[in-house]
Design an enzyme around this catalytic site. Structure first.
Site, short mmCIF file in Angstrom:
data_model
loop_
_atom_site.label_atom_id
_atom_site.label_comp_id
_atom_site.label_asym_id
_atom_site.label_seq_id
_atom_site.Cartn_x
_atom_site.Cartn_y
_atom_site.Cartn_z
N PRO A 59 -44.01 71.37 16.78
CA PRO A 59 -43.46 72.71 17.09
C PRO A 59 -41.94 72.66 16.96
CG PRO A 59 -44.84 71.84 18.89
CD PRO A 59 -44.52 70.70 17.98
N TYR A 61 -38.16 75.36 16.98
CA TYR A 61 -37.60 76.69 17.23
C TYR A 61 -36.15 76.71 16.79
CZ TYR A 61 -35.43 74.63 21.40
OH TYR A 61 -34.70 73.83 22.25
N ASP A 164 -39.77 67.34 17.85
CA ASP A 164 -38.68 67.16 16.89
C ASP A 164 -37.41 66.57 17.48
OD1 ASP A 164 -37.76 69.36 18.29
OD2 ASP A 164 -37.70 70.73 16.57
N ASP A 165 -37.39 66.34 18.81
CA ASP A 165 -36.17 65.77 19.38
C ASP A 165 -36.32 64.32 19.83
OD1 ASP A 165 -37.89 66.41 21.42
OD2 ASP A 165 -36.40 67.40 22.69
N GLU A 253 -50.42 67.10 28.56
CA GLU A 253 -51.03 65.89 27.99
C GLU A 253 -52.43 65.67 28.60
OE1 GLU A 253 -46.55 65.41 27.95
OE2 GLU A 253 -48.07 66.07 29.38
N THR A 281 -35.86 60.92 23.47
CA THR A 281 -34.46 61.32 23.42
C THR A 281 -34.34 62.83 23.36
OG1 THR A 281 -34.55 60.97 21.03
CG2 THR A 281 -33.62 59.21 22.36
#
Length: 307
Positions: A59, A61, A164-165, A253, A281
């Site tokens: 995901p 944004y 994505d981080d 989860e 991170t």
């Protein structure tokens, strides 16, 4: 001085040898890998079409650091030949920024770009009006729906929820390829839950008997989203397995895993959970005070650019 004559048969032999050498150079230059052993093995198996496909669900944004973070992840996809990236934007439409990152990385045939907007209304049963819907629920569920409709269920594959981080070692994906059908692979995650590392705890037979989580250790599966990957066949077998707004913060989860597996089905990886190959991170919030001052003047530093 005697004259040296080259017979036609010798010329033919030389041509054949030359062509053979060219073919070997071309083959080696195209298919070999100079990296560590796990990467060489990955490429070797890829040539033999023996690798399970890994569907990475991300995901994303719009924010100032979005392109930078997606670019970092795209370089991982360049190294892992059997990754298929399902990237779902939290927006009303897909964007050219995300698509350009994917195309620039040469992933034309290795990604699926989707979009769905996280609703803003607060009509969930019993929720406080100030309760904010967690990001990623709509997006991950859309990706699961796409998988159930489009994935090749006749071949073993693995599903990984890849935010994505986070920071990922390529070696983690080599480990995922060891996940057996009907199993959930698990491993440690660094820098999460107030600890240097969260990890599964194993008995002397290397079976998962618990977790060292400090935050909400009573959760059915007290692990981070980056701590596991799931054999695709389990999602096909259990179509009710989705993420939900009805669970507490930090329970997503457990919500997905409770439909799919028991602790007995957890398969410890990463050197029996002794190696850390992923870190939770987070990017520092981008400071744009000077940009905001420019915007007030009707200007932008990124005019005509995608940063």
């Amino acid at each position: 001085m005697s004259e040296v004559r080259i017979r036609p048969r010798q010329v033919l032999v030389l041509i054949i040898v030359f062509i053979f050498v060219l073919m070997m150079v071309h083959r080696n230059g195209k298919h070999t890998c100079q990296g560590p052993e796990y990467l060489q093995a990955m490429y070797s198996q890829s040539q033999a079409n023996k690798l399970p496909k890994i569907y990475a669900i991300t995901p994303t944004y719009a924010r100032p650091a979005q392109k930078a973070e997606l670019t970092r992840l795209s370089h991982l996809f360049m190294l892992v030949p059997n990754l298929h990236w399902i990237i779902i934007e939290d927006s009303n439409t897909t964007t050219s920024l995300v698509r350009n990152v994917l195309l620039r990385a040469g992933l034309e045939k290795r990604f699926t770009q989707l979009n769905i907007k996280t609703p803003t209304e607060f009509k969930i049963k019993g929720k406080d009006p100030n309760w904010i819907k967690p990001r990623g629920v709509e997006q991950r569920n859309l990706a699961l729906a796409w998988l159930r409709a489009h994935a090749d269920v006749d071949h073993h594959a693995v599903v990984f929820f890849m935010d994505d981080d986070n920071s990922y070692s390529v070696e983690l994906f080599a480990e995922m390829m060891k996940i057996k059908p009907g199993r959930v692979g698990v491993w440690p995650v660094g820098l999460v839950g107030g600890l240097m590392v969260e990890k599964p705890l194993l008995d002397e037979d290397n079976k998962v008997i618990g977790f060292n989580a400090a935050w909400r250790p009573e959760r059915p599966f007290p692990i981070d989203m980056a701590a596991f990957a799931i054999s695709l066949d389990l999602f096909i077998k259990y179509p009710q397995a989705v993420f939900s707004y009805e669970v507490q913060r930090g329970y997503q989860e457990s919500e997905i895993l409770r439909h799919l597996a028991t602790r007995d089905q957890l398969q410890p990886l990463a050197n029996n959970c002794r190696d850390v190959l992923v870190w939770h991170t987070r990017t520092e919030k981008t400071k744009l005070s000077s940009e905001e001052a420019l915007i007030k003047q009707g200007k932008r530093s990124d005019e005509g650019m995608q940063v």
